[in-house]
Design a protein around this motif. Structure first.
Motif, PDB file in Angstrom:
ATOM      1  N   GLN A 155      12.341  -2.269   7.844  1.00 30.48           N
ATOM      2  CA  GLN A 155      11.925  -3.666   7.895  1.00 30.48           C
ATOM      3  C   GLN A 155      12.759  -4.459   6.899  1.00 30.48           C
ATOM      4  O   GLN A 155      13.356  -3.894   5.989  1.00 30.48           O
ATOM      5  N   THR A 156      12.791  -5.768   7.094  1.00 30.49           N
ATOM      6  CA  THR A 156      13.466  -6.658   6.162  1.00 30.49           C
ATOM      7  C   THR A 156      12.388  -7.413   5.398  1.00 30.49           C
ATOM      8  O   THR A 156      11.531  -8.059   6.005  1.00 30.49           O
ATOM      9  N   TYR A 157      12.414  -7.306   4.066  1.00 26.82           N
ATOM     10  CA  TYR A 157      11.431  -7.970   3.211  1.00 26.82           C
ATOM     11  C   TYR A 157      12.187  -8.851   2.223  1.00 26.82           C
ATOM     12  O   TYR A 157      13.005  -8.360   1.453  1.00 26.82           O
ATOM     13  N   ARG A 158      11.934 -10.129   2.297  1.00 29.07           N
ATOM     14  CA  ARG A 158      12.614 -11.107   1.443  1.00 29.07           C
ATOM     15  C   ARG A 158      14.129 -10.953   1.487  1.00 29.07           C
ATOM     16  O   ARG A 158      14.809 -10.981   0.472  1.00 29.07           O
ATOM     17  N   GLY A 159      14.629 -10.751   2.697  1.00 27.79           N
ATOM     18  CA  GLY A 159      16.064 -10.682   2.917  1.00 27.79           C
ATOM     19  C   GLY A 159      16.713  -9.343   2.607  1.00 27.79           C
ATOM     20  O   GLY A 159      17.912  -9.200   2.774  1.00 27.79           O
ATOM     21  N   LYS A 160      15.926  -8.365   2.145  1.00 24.31           N
ATOM     22  CA  LYS A 160      16.475  -7.048   1.836  1.00 24.31           C
ATOM     23  C   LYS A 160      15.889  -6.012   2.777  1.00 24.31           C
ATOM     24  O   LYS A 160      14.702  -6.034   3.078  1.00 24.31           O
ATOM     25  N   ARG A 161      16.747  -5.095   3.206  1.00 26.09           N
ATOM     26  CA  ARG A 161      16.290  -4.016   4.099  1.00 26.09           C
ATOM     27  C   ARG A 161      15.593  -2.941   3.286  1.00 26.09           C
ATOM     28  O   ARG A 161      16.005  -2.611   2.176  1.00 26.09           O
ATOM     29  N   GLU A 162      14.528  -2.393   3.873  1.00 29.33           N
ATOM     30  CA  GLU A 162      13.813  -1.300   3.235  1.00 29.33           C
ATOM     31  C   GLU A 162      13.187  -0.414   4.299  1.00 29.33           C
ATOM     32  O   GLU A 162      13.056  -0.802   5.447  1.00 29.33           O
ATOM     33  N   VAL A 163      12.826   0.797   3.881  1.00 28.50           N
ATOM     34  CA  VAL A 163      12.135   1.733   4.747  1.00 28.50           C
ATOM     35  C   VAL A 163      10.702   1.826   4.239  1.00 28.50           C
ATOM     36  O   VAL A 163      10.476   2.083   3.054  1.00 28.50           O
ATOM     37  N   VAL A 164       9.734   1.600   5.118  1.00 23.99           N
ATOM     38  CA  VAL A 164       8.325   1.626   4.753  1.00 23.99           C
ATOM     39  C   VAL A 164       7.712   2.934   5.257  1.00 23.99           C
ATOM     40  O   VAL A 164       7.777   3.240   6.445  1.00 23.99           O
ATOM     41  N   VAL A 165       7.130   3.687   4.338  1.00 23.85           N
ATOM     42  CA  VAL A 165       6.506   4.969   4.666  1.00 23.85           C
ATOM     43  C   VAL A 165       5.014   4.729   4.904  1.00 23.85           C
ATOM     44  O   VAL A 165       4.351   4.099   4.080  1.00 23.85           O
ATOM     45  N   ALA A 166       4.490   5.254   6.005  1.00 25.35           N
ATOM     46  CA  ALA A 166       3.100   4.985   6.384  1.00 25.35           C
ATOM     47  C   ALA A 166       2.104   6.021   5.867  1.00 25.35           C
ATOM     48  O   ALA A 166       0.925   5.727   5.750  1.00 25.35           O
ATOM     49  N   SER A 167       2.570   7.231   5.567  1.00 25.81           N
ATOM     50  CA  SER A 167       1.656   8.304   5.202  1.00 25.81           C
ATOM     51  C   SER A 167       2.338   9.253   4.221  1.00 25.81           C
ATOM     52  O   SER A 167       3.548   9.462   4.288  1.00 25.81           O
ATOM     53  N   ALA A 168       1.537   9.843   3.338  1.00 19.90           N
ATOM     54  CA  ALA A 168       2.084  10.828   2.400  1.00 19.90           C
ATOM     55  C   ALA A 168       2.650  12.034   3.147  1.00 19.90           C
ATOM     56  O   ALA A 168       3.577  12.685   2.666  1.00 19.90           O
ATOM     57  N   ALA A 169       2.142  12.313   4.329  1.00 19.86           N
ATOM     58  CA  ALA A 169       2.653  13.431   5.129  1.00 19.86           C
ATOM     59  C   ALA A 169       4.058  13.161   5.656  1.00 19.86           C
ATOM     60  O   ALA A 169       4.734  14.083   6.105  1.00 19.86           O
ATOM     61  N   ASP A 170       4.509  11.907   5.581  1.00 20.54           N
ATOM     62  CA  ASP A 170       5.847  11.552   6.055  1.00 20.54           C
ATOM     63  C   ASP A 170       6.929  11.822   5.012  1.00 20.54           C
ATOM     64  O   ASP A 170       8.111  11.562   5.282  1.00 20.54           O
ATOM     65  N   ILE A 171       6.543  12.299   3.826  1.00 23.60           N
ATOM     66  CA  ILE A 171       7.522  12.616   2.781  1.00 23.60           C
ATOM     67  C   ILE A 171       7.405  14.091   2.450  1.00 23.60           C
ATOM     68  O   ILE A 171       6.305  14.606   2.220  1.00 23.60           O
ATOM     69  N   ARG A 172       8.539  14.743   2.417  1.00 23.01           N
ATOM     70  CA  ARG A 172       8.576  16.161   2.040  1.00 23.01           C
ATOM     71  C   ARG A 172       9.589  16.340   0.927  1.00 23.01           C
ATOM     72  O   ARG A 172      10.729  15.913   1.030  1.00 23.01           O
ATOM     73  N   VAL A 173       9.145  16.977  -0.155  1.00 19.25           N
ATOM     74  CA  VAL A 173      10.032  17.282  -1.280  1.00 19.25           C
ATOM     75  C   VAL A 173      10.728  18.591  -0.964  1.00 19.25           C
ATOM     76  O   VAL A 173      10.092  19.589  -0.638  1.00 19.25           O
ATOM     77  N   LEU A 174      12.057  18.576  -1.062  1.00 16.10           N
ATOM     78  CA  LEU A 174      12.846  19.763  -0.769  1.00 16.10           C
ATOM     79  C   LEU A 174      13.006  20.591  -2.031  1.00 16.10           C
ATOM     80  O   LEU A 174      13.060  20.062  -3.130  1.00 16.10           O
ATOM     81  N   GLU A 175      13.125  21.871  -1.873  1.00 18.13           N
ATOM     82  CA  GLU A 175      13.314  22.782  -3.016  1.00 18.13           C
ATOM     83  C   GLU A 175      14.731  22.757  -3.502  1.00 18.13           C
ATOM     84  O   GLU A 175      15.664  22.692  -2.850  1.00 18.13           O
TER      85      GLU A 175
END
Length: 121
Positions: A101-121
């Motif tokens: 999405q674009t927020y105040r003229g800057k592009r960003e990625v919005v994460v909807a759920s904690a399950a959408d992020i995975r920390v790699l080893e």
């Protein structure tokens, strides 16, 4: 007691709900990587993207308890409900799914759920 037609209708309804629930769980587990586009500057707003890389910076917003990450030079917005469920630090390698999405003229990625992020080893 239920009549024969009512029992049949109830059984069909339960089966339909079960099928829809199974399809939803299957999509979340398997199909997300198939439909997500790798992030790039050319991806338009509203597209589900996959972003992989190192967390360069973690900032808290001044209000709301949200967090803003910088991953490979890309701004990633974590709403309060997602940020509260995660402990992310700088230099961690992560993989995430989010919507551009674009927020105040800057592009960003919005994460909807904690399950959408995975920390790699």
């Amino acid at each position: 007691m239920l009549e024969r037609q009512e029992r049949t209708a109830l059984a069909v309804l339960v089966c339909v709900v079960g099928i829809v629930l199974a399809a939803h769980l299957l999509f979340d587990a398997v199909a997300r990587p198939l439909v997500a586009t790798p992030y790039s500057e050319e991806v338009p707003d509203g597209v589900l993207v996959l972003l992989e890389g190192r967390v360069e910076e973690v900032k808290k917003t001044s209000t709301g308890g949200h967090r803003i990450l910088t991953v490979n030079g890309t701004t990633v917005f974590l709403p309060q409900n997602v940020a509260a469920a995660l402990e992310l630090g700088e230099n961690e390698s992560i993989t995430l799914y989010g919507v551009v999405q674009t927020y105040r003229g800057k592009r960003e990625v919005v994460v909807a759920s904690a399950a959408d992020i995975r920390v790699l080893e």
